[in-house]
Design an enzyme around this catalytic site. Structure first.
Site, PDB file in Angstrom:
ATOM      1  CD  GLU A 173      14.629 -35.592 -10.000  1.00  0.00           C
ATOM      2  OE1 GLU A 173      15.477 -35.651  -8.780  1.00  0.00           O
ATOM      3  OE2 GLU A 173      15.005 -34.699 -10.419  1.00  0.00           O
ATOM      4  CD  GLU A 199      12.622 -30.633 -10.040  1.00  0.00           C
ATOM      5  OE1 GLU A 199      13.937 -30.972  -9.825  1.00  0.00           O
ATOM      6  OE2 GLU A 199      11.815 -31.387  -9.302  1.00  0.00           O
TER       7      GLU A 199
HETATM    8  C1  GBH Z   1      16.046 -32.287  -8.282  1.00  0.00           C
HETATM    9  O1  GBH Z   1      16.770 -33.529  -8.427  1.00  0.00           O
HETATM   10  C2  GBH Z   1      14.822 -32.755  -7.273  1.00  0.00           C
HETATM   11  O2  GBH Z   1      13.776 -32.862  -7.890  1.00  0.00           O
HETATM   12  C3  GBH Z   1      14.598 -31.371  -6.504  1.00  0.00           C
HETATM   13  O3  GBH Z   1      13.933 -31.422  -5.253  1.00  0.00           O
HETATM   14  C4  GBH Z   1      16.083 -30.758  -6.004  1.00  0.00           C
HETATM   15  O4  GBH Z   1      15.774 -29.590  -5.155  1.00  0.00           O
HETATM   16  C5  GBH Z   1      16.528 -30.302  -7.409  1.00  0.00           C
HETATM   17  O5  GBH Z   1      17.029 -31.382  -8.145  1.00  0.00           O
HETATM   18  C6  GBH Z   1      18.069 -29.382  -7.314  1.00  0.00           C
HETATM   19  O6  GBH Z   1      18.768 -30.632  -6.574  1.00  0.00           O
HETATM   20  O7  GBH Z   1      24.248 -37.469  -3.900  1.00  0.00           O
HETATM   21  O8  GBH Z   1      25.578 -35.319  -3.907  1.00  0.00           O
HETATM   22  O9  GBH Z   1      25.622 -37.100  -5.609  1.00  0.00           O
HETATM   23  C7  GBH Z   1      18.077 -33.126  -9.223  1.00  0.00           C
HETATM   24  C8  GBH Z   1      18.684 -34.586  -9.662  1.00  0.00           C
HETATM   25  C9  GBH Z   1      20.236 -36.202  -8.927  1.00  0.00           C
HETATM   26  C10 GBH Z   1      20.298 -33.871  -7.847  1.00  0.00           C
HETATM   27  C11 GBH Z   1      21.215 -36.632  -8.015  1.00  0.00           C
HETATM   28  C12 GBH Z   1      20.949 -34.515  -6.805  1.00  0.00           C
HETATM   29  C13 GBH Z   1      22.767 -36.482  -6.163  1.00  0.00           C
HETATM   30  C14 GBH Z   1      23.719 -35.880  -5.671  1.00  0.00           C
HETATM   31  N1  GBH Z   1      19.409 -35.053  -8.331  1.00  0.00           N
HETATM   32  N2  GBH Z   1      22.049 -35.644  -7.204  1.00  0.00           N
HETATM   33  S1  GBH Z   1      24.990 -36.476  -4.835  1.00  0.00           S
END
Ligand code: GBH
Length: 449
Positions: free
Chosen positions: A169, A355
């Site tokens: 990511e 994922e």
């Molecule tokens: C994944 O990201 C990650 O690879 C993993 O490590 C993680 O645990 C999992 O998702 C669950 O979150 O700053 O509040 O707007 C997923 C995509 C995109 C999730 C950005 C969090 C930002 C949240 N991510 N998003 S915020």
């Protein structure tokens, strides 16, 4: 048997679960591990919910034999994990920490003993702090240091690991880390610095591919894991589909286009204007080396419709349903459309959902049982749309559920549980939830139940 209740997955479909080093290992300063930007960031006041840190997490570093037995018991033959760069190279480059390599050898050997195939991510956000002090991803040198790190782990583990994922990511560790400041290292840089940091990240991906080609040995495969922002056509009609596709291509242009087409699209460079990334000679040759698959992390999407010749992305109304993780709007069609768009635009040889899952603040167990029907439903909806893609012969070859176990959810700390296995962070007791038992049956029968 009626075909409407029997949603089969292709033969040899890969079923697994995923985790990442910082989120489960703990042992943050043990056996010679250097600090990562997340160890540092989480100690700064106000950064991570509740002041939580990844210091102990699920204590997987010490409990991995138990966790691997659990994976086996759930019938999963594939497991995606990540290696902590600062365990291997505490300073990011230079001296190798043998005890770090030994840990991953033991971990991987235990997986293999249990007939579980490891899928190894080289980098899941835990940059060695020492490299951040030299500029982190702003600095081209980080991509080169990553190349040496990749060489080290592929040489050491390439006899037993055949499936490699370079980076997890890029939009998160660059966008959230250096632009929005919500993830480590918590910086808010200018567009010029951000565009350059993105370039360094895809360059690092190229280094990872090169390392696997040079040292991976027979049967080694490699790809990137990307989390595309995914446009869902409001109506599945040609005009809205075309609009969604354009929107998708635009939002992922800085990552997927250089990797699959070997250049930045003209439209992206126009958007960057004077802040466009500096590209050195030979960069695109490295970045665009052919890969074996594209990994896709997909949780949510956004709706798009055609408005004249434009693509209009619709804002979510306040009442639109979402998970406890506030960014996680429930939009299961995204699981189908991400595969459809990627296939149409870039034709990766294969795709794996590396994922997919959902974060809720689960309620306590009722009579010892975690009745996460909400998670089970999210997963079933997701898989329904992935199954549709496989029916249409879109080459989606596997699915890794996020996550095996409740863990350190980055800036959300130990809230927002994503696990199909509950973890009690006081006692480290693991308890499979209802969703784990459901998933176990789906995997066993290779169809949706
Ligand atoms: C994944 O990201 C990650 O690879 C993993 O490590 C993680 O645990 C999992 O998702 C669950 O979150 O700053 O509040 O707007 C997923 C995509 C995109 C999730 C950005 C969090 C930002 C949240 N991510 N998003 S915020």
């Amino acid at each position: 048997m009626s075909s409407t209740v029997n949603y089969p997955f292709p033969k040899n479909f890969i079923w697994g679960a995923a985790t990442a080093a910082t989120q489960i290992e703990g042992a943050a300063a043990e056996d010679g591990k250097g600090p990562s930007i997340w160890d540092d960031f989480s100690k700064q006041p106000g950064r991570v919910h509740g002041g939580h840190t990844p210091e102990i997490a699920c204590d997987h570093y010490h409990r991995f034999p138990e966790d691997i037995r659990l994976i086996r018991k759930l019938g999963l033959k594939n497991y995606r994990l990540s290696i902590a760069w600062p365990r291997i190279l505490p300073e990011g480059r230079g001296a190798i920490n043998q005890r770090g390599l030994d840990f991953y050898r033991r971990l991987i050997d235990t997986l293999l003993d249990h007939e579980i195939t490891p899928w190894v991510t080289m980098f899941h956000w835990d940059l060695p702090l020492a490299l951040e002090h030299q500029g982190g991803w702003r600095n081209r040198g980080t991509a080169e240091a990553f190349g040496t790190y990749a060489d080290t782990i592929v040489k050491a583990l390439g006899d037993r690991v055949k499936n490699w994922i370079t980076l997890n990511e890029i939009p998160c560790f660059i966008g959230l880390g250096y632009k929005e400041g919500r993830h480590a290292p918590g910086a808010k840089e200018s567009p010029r610095v951000i565009n350059q940091a993105y370039h360094h990240a895809i360059l690092a991906h190229g280094q990872g591919v090169r390392a696997v080609r040079e040292h991976g040995g027979r049967g080694a495969r490699v790809g990137l894991t990307h989390n595309p922002e995914t446009a869902i056509p409001l109506l599945e009609i040609p005009t809205d589909i075309a609009a969604a596709r354009r929107s998708f291509a635009e939002r992922n242009a800085h990552i997927l286009a250089p990797i699959f087409h070997g250049r930045y699209p003209a439209e992206y460079l126009r958007r960057c204007g004077a802040d466009r990334p500096v590209v050195a000679k030979g960069d695109f040759a490295l970045i665009a080396q052919p890969t074996d698959f594209l990994g896709i992390n997909i949780y949510t999407g956004y709706f798009v419709r055609a408005k004249g010749s434009r693509a209009e992305a619709l804002p979510f109304p306040a009442q639109y349903p979402r998970a406890a993780s506030e960014w996680l709007y429930l939009a299961p069609q995204a699981m189908y459309w991400v595969l459809n768009h990627c296939h149409a635009l870039y034709q990766p040889k294969a795709m794996y959902v590396t994922e997919n899952g959902v974060g809720y603040d689960d309620e306590p167990a009722a009579n010892g049982e975690y009745l996460d029907l909400h998670r089970r439903d999210y997963l079933r909806q997701s898989l329904l749309h992935i199954q549709r893609a496989t029916q249409e012969k879109i080459p989606c070859k596997g699915y890794f559920l996020w996550s095996l176990i409740d863990n350190f959810e980055w800036a959300d700390g130990y809230t927002r549980r994503f696990g199909i296995v509950h973890n009690d962070f006081e006692t480290q007791k693991r308890t499979p939830k209802l969703s784990a038992h459901w998933y176990q049956q789906v995997v066993k029968q290779n169809r949706l139940l």
